[in-house]
Design an enzyme around this catalytic site. Sequence first.
Site, PDB file in Angstrom:
ATOM      1  N   HIS A  43      -6.744   9.166   9.364  1.00 20.23           N
ATOM      2  CA  HIS A  43      -6.410   9.517   7.972  1.00 20.23           C
ATOM      3  C   HIS A  43      -7.424   8.950   7.000  1.00 20.23           C
ATOM      4  O   HIS A  43      -7.887   7.812   7.129  1.00 20.23           O
ATOM      5  CB  HIS A  43      -4.990   9.087   7.614  1.00 20.23           C
ATOM      6  CG  HIS A  43      -4.765   7.615   7.455  1.00 20.23           C
ATOM      7  ND1 HIS A  43      -4.908   6.949   6.252  1.00 20.23           N
ATOM      8  CD2 HIS A  43      -4.367   6.679   8.343  1.00 20.23           C
ATOM      9  CE1 HIS A  43      -4.610   5.680   6.407  1.00 20.23           C
ATOM     10  NE2 HIS A  43      -4.278   5.473   7.669  1.00 20.23           N
ATOM     11  N   ASP A  45      -8.445   0.584   6.551  1.00 21.67           N
ATOM     12  CA  ASP A  45      -7.293   1.392   6.965  1.00 21.67           C
ATOM     13  C   ASP A  45      -7.302   2.665   6.115  1.00 21.67           C
ATOM     14  O   ASP A  45      -6.898   2.621   4.961  1.00 21.67           O
ATOM     15  CB  ASP A  45      -6.012   0.592   6.761  1.00 21.67           C
ATOM     16  CG  ASP A  45      -4.741   1.405   6.974  1.00 21.67           C
ATOM     17  OD1 ASP A  45      -4.818   2.474   7.606  1.00 21.67           O
ATOM     18  OD2 ASP A  45      -3.686   0.962   6.479  1.00 21.67           O
ATOM     19  N   GLU A  99      -1.139  10.149   5.099  1.00 26.26           N
ATOM     20  CA  GLU A  99      -0.590   9.214   6.068  1.00 26.26           C
ATOM     21  C   GLU A  99       0.063   8.016   5.408  1.00 26.26           C
ATOM     22  O   GLU A  99       1.121   7.550   5.849  1.00 26.26           O
ATOM     23  CB  GLU A  99      -1.692   8.743   7.022  1.00 26.26           C
ATOM     24  CG  GLU A  99      -1.188   8.022   8.266  1.00 26.26           C
ATOM     25  CD  GLU A  99      -0.901   6.535   8.058  1.00 26.26           C
ATOM     26  OE1 GLU A  99      -0.230   5.931   8.914  1.00 26.26           O
ATOM     27  OE2 GLU A  99      -1.358   5.971   7.037  1.00 26.26           O
ATOM     28  N   GLU A 100      -0.547   7.506   4.335  1.00 31.18           N
ATOM     29  CA  GLU A 100      -0.023   6.293   3.699  1.00 31.18           C
ATOM     30  C   GLU A 100       1.349   6.507   3.063  1.00 31.18           C
ATOM     31  O   GLU A 100       2.033   5.538   2.745  1.00 31.18           O
ATOM     32  CB  GLU A 100      -1.006   5.768   2.654  1.00 31.18           C
ATOM     33  CG  GLU A 100      -2.308   5.211   3.220  1.00 31.18           C
ATOM     34  CD  GLU A 100      -2.130   3.932   4.029  1.00 31.18           C
ATOM     35  OE1 GLU A 100      -0.988   3.445   4.153  1.00 31.18           O
ATOM     36  OE2 GLU A 100      -3.141   3.432   4.553  1.00 31.18           O
ATOM     37  N   ASP A 139      -6.169   4.648  14.195  1.00 34.99           N
ATOM     38  CA  ASP A 139      -5.805   3.913  12.983  1.00 34.99           C
ATOM     39  C   ASP A 139      -6.047   2.436  13.249  1.00 34.99           C
ATOM     40  O   ASP A 139      -6.260   2.023  14.392  1.00 34.99           O
ATOM     41  CB  ASP A 139      -4.350   4.194  12.610  1.00 34.99           C
ATOM     42  CG  ASP A 139      -4.086   4.092  11.123  1.00 34.99           C
ATOM     43  OD1 ASP A 139      -4.841   3.381  10.426  1.00 34.99           O
ATOM     44  OD2 ASP A 139      -3.122   4.718  10.629  1.00 34.99           O
ATOM     45  N   HIS A 190      -3.735  -3.724   4.326  1.00 38.85           N
ATOM     46  CA  HIS A 190      -3.184  -3.401   3.002  1.00 38.85           C
ATOM     47  C   HIS A 190      -3.485  -4.483   1.973  1.00 38.85           C
ATOM     48  O   HIS A 190      -2.825  -4.565   0.930  1.00 38.85           O
ATOM     49  CB  HIS A 190      -1.681  -3.103   3.073  1.00 38.85           C
ATOM     50  CG  HIS A 190      -1.371  -1.759   3.643  1.00 38.85           C
ATOM     51  ND1 HIS A 190      -0.138  -1.163   3.513  1.00 38.85           N
ATOM     52  CD2 HIS A 190      -2.129  -0.879   4.324  1.00 38.85           C
ATOM     53  CE1 HIS A 190      -0.157   0.026   4.106  1.00 38.85           C
ATOM     54  NE2 HIS A 190      -1.368   0.208   4.610  1.00 38.85           N
TER      55      HIS A 190
END
Length: 342
Positions: free
Chosen positions: A68, A185, A219-220, A239, A319
């Site tokens: 992603h 990410d 995706e998030e 990922d 994150h």
Amino acid sequence: MIINREYLTDILLRLLHTPSPSGFCGRIASMIEQEAAALGYASERTPKGCVIITVPGKREETLGISAHVDTLGAMVRSIKSNGTIRFTPIGGYMMSSVENEYCRIHTRDGREYEGTVLPVKPSVHVYGDAREMKREEANMEIRIDEHAASKDDVLALGISVGDFISWEPRVRQLPNGYIKSRHLDDKAGVAAVFALLRGLRDAGVAPDRTLKVVISVYEEVGHGAAYLPPDVRELIAVDMGAMGDDLSCKETDVSICAKDSSGPYDYEMTSKLIELAKQHRIPYAVDIYPNYGSDASAALRGGSNIRAALIGPGVHASHGMERTHMDAVANTAVLLGAYVME
């Protein structure tokens, strides 16, 4: 098949410097299409905005690979009377992780403005309780780097509710191979997938099965690869691998996830990936991520009748202010290459 490290680094840096919070991925999707075309591969964009790249294989059977390109970010929730912006998060991150971060506000007519995320009480010299104030959405705002002292001033800039906000990635590439940045990410995973595609092209070889590479854009927020082409029977989601308490993964490892919040991944696929990592002497770790979901999770929950596995480079402080090592990104591409050539 040899992984071109110079190309891998170049495309990763280009991805990291292209803003793409979930739902605001048109620019980066065009970049993905152009890169696929430059490598000689056909691509198409789905109605949702994902890009699907097709690599013809020796057999008609189809293997899916997903990664992603969308990231964490925010959106203008409201414009405050003092000329600051209240924002609503896109994706799941700690509010403290964006405090004092630089950002860009993207208006719908194509303008961009810089800003800074601050608590509503930003100075300990002024507010006695500034340190203790809880860092939550209602207590955070964005200071715009323009003459904006009122709501009308902000509206005059063309900024409106619903405009997207991207975080400054702050990319640093270190001589020892580490790279730190927001949005590793999953732009590190996307870079690994493109290194695989470049490796196949340069070697002049076809994978055993036709590949359909799904670069997803939601995706998030949970539904990135919820749709897959109907001929996909197996999916490898690429990922980031998380790091922390009771986890084995390091920033130099390829993470092989056995189970996440959506349940266990396919036993045979996961076992095959472990064996290939051993055969090719790829540093790897098998871990379980109870607070994690992937494109494969979305595909399975969306009703896809597939087997699925999950791999990716180890990433520290996911994150947040993330870091990985280029060896892990390159070795993720190597492991993918070994799997697709089997």
